[in-house]
Design an enzyme around this catalytic site. Structure first.
Site, PDB file in Angstrom:
ATOM      1  N   GLU B  43     123.531  15.544  70.706  1.00 52.33           N
ATOM      2  CA  GLU B  43     123.153  14.297  69.626  1.00 52.33           C
ATOM      3  C   GLU B  43     124.155  14.037  69.141  1.00 52.33           C
ATOM      4  O   GLU B  43     124.367  12.327  68.873  1.00 52.33           O
ATOM      5  CB  GLU B  43     122.246  14.961  68.274  1.00 52.33           C
ATOM      6  CG  GLU B  43     120.739  15.333  68.419  1.00 52.33           C
ATOM      7  CD  GLU B  43     120.872  16.591  68.975  1.00 52.33           C
ATOM      8  OE1 GLU B  43     121.575  17.135  69.738  1.00 52.33           O
ATOM      9  OE2 GLU B  43     119.868  16.844  69.920  1.00 52.33           O
ATOM     10  N   HIS B 112     112.640  21.569  61.419  1.00 58.64           N
ATOM     11  CA  HIS B 112     112.343  20.785  62.016  1.00 58.64           C
ATOM     12  C   HIS B 112     111.313  19.782  60.989  1.00 58.64           C
ATOM     13  O   HIS B 112     110.671  19.866  60.805  1.00 58.64           O
ATOM     14  CB  HIS B 112     111.164  21.295  62.828  1.00 58.64           C
ATOM     15  CG  HIS B 112     111.647  21.179  64.568  1.00 58.64           C
ATOM     16  ND1 HIS B 112     111.335  23.237  64.547  1.00 58.64           N
ATOM     17  CD2 HIS B 112     111.691  20.778  65.338  1.00 58.64           C
ATOM     18  CE1 HIS B 112     112.617  22.767  65.972  1.00 58.64           C
ATOM     19  NE2 HIS B 112     112.429  22.119  66.447  1.00 58.64           N
TER      20      HIS B 112
END
Lengths: 464, 307
Positions: B43, B112
């Protein structure tokens, strides 16, 4: 499973006799790989040139592309045929062996270093390098001298308290100048512009926002320097991606040190560039030191060049103190990135003669005689000078003239930059966004009010 | 992407797979796998790539498979994306859009269920918006892509299945504007993203009980639309913030502070804020439900404020 292995060993013996393996080392230095493991047979069709080898989709062509991606050839370019005992895993076919062999952690020999000029500035016999014209050779040399003098003068300026910070490139002048010269960049950052940036004055293109030597110039296609280490590597891949999308005849180049190769961004940027076939040159200045950390404590690989192979990137190790070798290597690298659409890794071996920065005293962690040796006997500038003078392209008279002129010009630039007004307070709030939002307007107003009410607490030479 | 060839998409599995929540479905077939780029799993690096590409003139849309993973990209987002326009003296722009699904879902586990708007709100140079309906999602996405500034667009994992009739034509919403969902007189309820729907559910009960709440979806998380919010406070004099962020350091915390700074004189009661607790989001369904503000709590809060 046992059956397959038993059959395999006799098959392997027969195959070896037939010589069907080809070269067991898939990548030969300096030549195109004869065997390339690819992730789908479609790649063999697509070829290496073009957008992406593994081409699932061209724009607007969904059904044909989907069909191509699925088909499996019986005979791939690896030369395996149906029925051979090979392992068929995602990533391509591999032949297997029944003996347990670990890959050694390093090769017996270190990767060789490309060098053209010997320590006395003589071209080594049998060396091959990119020819330079007299004009280019002289320009490169005078730029190296300018850089050296610039570093000396600005370092002194920091010591005198006139600028807050400086970082020299002593010992690495050949890397800086020769690599830039190979990239069809005609201009470099001009001395006055440089001084303006270091002093953070009103004329600085960066408007006084970045610390010294963290300059940037849109005009010169030079991204503004940012302090966190190795963040520029994925950005270079992004810039190369943009060039590739626009199908430009250009590449991106990014510089980093031996220390920077430990950052996660180094790993991912190289991986990305390889997968995306981005036209980018990764130039590592391996100068032996990351502030006080020597390379023996930075990594255990044979330097940086071997890591390219891990990502599927072609690389070269070059003598970073040999201006001609650096020039030739970058020249060739640029050709390859553009014509073949691939990234290249260049590792230039050199030595950091100066301290890491003005905040460092490297005599604390390394021997003074080691520094002296590299500063004198291994100086890239005098070595290159010998070669240029050997061609009758430079003289002692021109040398002293150049040094005198450059010194004057730089001292003048510093004086002008020092006296120039600082950016006004209004520039504190612009360019955070494209338009100044209301909260920043408020904060600016608050600041102005405070300055008006307490003028004695604020410097008088900063305009509002 | 049809209108402007410089718009491209970068992210994990955004190509033929269509994205983890199918937001980019069909785009790779239409525009090719270079413009809709499947990236390796890094990322920080593909966000950095996006920054570099934006500085060279592209308009990348970077997708975090889940917003929480963009914590790995924090270095590039804070130190480069938010800063380079400023530190380059305006020479380089970073017209990047960073988007992805975030917020508390259905038992996705703590990692998450992050609310990144909390962590990013301090970064100078960034703009942040949160969409909540199909209508505003389209308008805000288009506005974000057209913006010259880096914009983080927060989508919510539980809102992708919403269905709504929206105009086919081009329309662009203002990134800095809040949305008046329901005008009212008694109390200003400020919310965004998924909590909008909890508020709307509470609204039914509240209306039955005789309350008249004014509901504003703030949408713009950085900067706040203090104009719309202020006008509302001047009318109702009571404020309830309903957010999914944690109590400490969330959007609610900043919003409260901004309201006090600007509208103190108009308040008749202390500002109330319903947030999630300062705990990692638990996996167990009942526990997870207990960490976010539920309609019953919203009703109770309004009753308390309006005493």
């Amino acid at each position: 499973m046992a059956f397959r292995l038993a059959r395999a060993s006799s098959q392997l013996a027969r195959r070896a006799a037939r010589g069907r393996y080809g070269d067991p080392r898939p990548w030969l230095l300096g030549s195109a790989p004869p065997v390339l493991l690819v992730s789908s047979p479609a790649a063999a069709v697509g070829g290496r040139r073009g957008f992406c080898s593994v081409r699932r989709f061209t724009a607007g062509d969904s059904s044909a592309a989907a069909a191509a991606a699925v088909s499996e050839d019986d005979e791939t370019e690896n030369g395996f045929t149906d029925g051979d005992q090979v392992l068929d895993f995602p990533g391509g076919k591999v032949s297997f062996e029944a003996e347990m062999n670990f890959l050694p952690e390093s090769k017996a020999e270190r990767i060789n270093c490309y060098r053209v000029l010997d320590d006395d500035g003589q071209t080594i016999s049998g060396s091959r390098f990119q020819e330079v014209s007299k004009e280019m050779a002289r320009k490169m040399y005078s730029n190296m001298v300018t850089l050296q003098i610039m570093d000396t003068i600005f370092y002194e300026a920091q010591r005198q308290g006139r600028i807050s910070f400086y970082l020299t490139s002593h010992g690495e002048e050949a890397i800086n100048i020769a690599s830039a010269a190979a990239l069809s960049i005609e201009d470099l950052v001009l001395p006055q512009e440089f001084a303006n940036q270091c002093f953070g004055n009103k004329m600085d293109y960066g408007k006084g926002r970045q610390m010294p030597i963290h300059y940037g110039s849109n005009r010169l296609n030079y991204f503004t320097v940012s302090s966190p280490i190795a963040t520029q590597l994925p950005q270079a891949v992004g810039a190369a991606y943009s060039l590739k999308m626009d199908k430009k005849d250009a590449c991106a180049i990014t510089y980093f040190g031996d220390g920077g190769t430990s950052e996660g961004d180094f790993h991912a940027a190289l991986n990305f560039a390889a997968v995306m076939e981005a036209p980018v040159i990764f130039f590592c200045r391996n100068n032996g030191w990351a502030i006080s950390t020597p390379t023996t404590e930075q990594f255990r690989s044979d330097g940086v060049v071997v890591r390219g192979q891990a990502y599927g990137i072609r690389g070269i190790r070059v003598d970073g103190n040999d201006a001609l070798a650096v020039y030739s290597a970058v020249h060739a690298a640029r050709e390859m990135t553009i014509t073949e659409g691939r990234p290249i890794l260049v590792e230039a071996l050199t030595y950091r003669v100066g301290h890491h920065s003005t905040s460092d005293d490297s005599t604390k962690y390394r021997p003074v005689d080691e520094i002296e040796h590299w500063r004198t006997a291994r100086d890239p500038i005098s070595r290159y000078r010998k070669w240029v003078q050997g061609n009758d392209w430079w003289s002692d008279a021109e040398e002293s003239e150049l040094r005198k002129t450059v010194r004057q010009e730089l001292l003048q630039a510093i004086q002008v930059a020092e006296r120039a007004p600082k950016p006004p307070v209004s520039e504190l709030f612009t360019d955070v966004y494209d338009q100044i939002p209301s909260n920043l307007h408020e904060q600016e107003q608050l600041l102005r009010d405070t300055i008006m009410k307490h003028p004695a607490d604020y410097p008088t030479d900063v305009p509002i | 992407m049809k209108l402007d060839p410089t718009v491209c998409v970068l992210g994990e599995d955004v190509g033929h797979y269509g994205g983890s929540y199918k937001v980019t479905k069909g785009l790779a077939e239409m525009f090719g796998d270079l413009r809709v780029l499947d990236t390796p799993i890094a990322e920080n690096s593909f966000t950095g790539m996006g920054v570099g590409a934006a500085m060279k003139g592209l308009r990348p849309v970077v997708e975090g498979m889940n917003m929480g993973f963009l914590l790995l990209a924090y270095n590039q987002i804070s130190n480069n994306c938010g800063m380079l326009h400023y530190t380059s003296g305006g020479q380089f722009k970073v017209p990047l859009v960073i988007r992805g699904p975030g917020g508390v879902g259905r038992q996705l586990g703590a990692e998450h269920s992050q609310r990144l708007e909390s962590y990013f709100q301090s970064i100078p140079g960034l703009q942040m918006v949160a969409c909540s309906t199909p209508y505003n999602a389209k308008g805000l996405m288009k506005a974000a892509i057209r913006s010259e500034n880096p914009v983080v667009l927060f989508e919510h994992v539980l809102l992708y299945n919403l269905k709504e009739k929206i105009p086919n034509e081009e329309y662009v919403l203002c990134l800095e504007e809040a949305e008046m969902v329901r005008p009212g007189e008694h109390v200003t309820i400020l919310t965004y993203s998924r909590m909008r729907y909890h508020v709307l559910q509470a609204e039914k009960t509240l209306v039955n009980k005789g309350y008249d709440p004014e509901i504003i979806d703030i949408r713009s998380l950085k900067p706040f639309d203090l104009h719309t919010i202020g006008n509302s406070i001047k009318k109702t004099h009571r404020v309830l913030i309903v957010e999914e962020c944690m109590r400490t350091g969330g959007i609610g915390a900043s919003l409260r502070s901004a309201i006090i700074d600007n509208f103190w004189d108009y308040l008749d009661a202390p500002i109330m804020c319903l947030s999630s607790q300062d705990v990692p989001t638990p996996y167990a369904g009942t526990l997870e439900d207990a960490t976010v503000a539920q309609p019953a709590q919203i009703v109770a809060a309004v009753e308390q404020i309006c005493q």
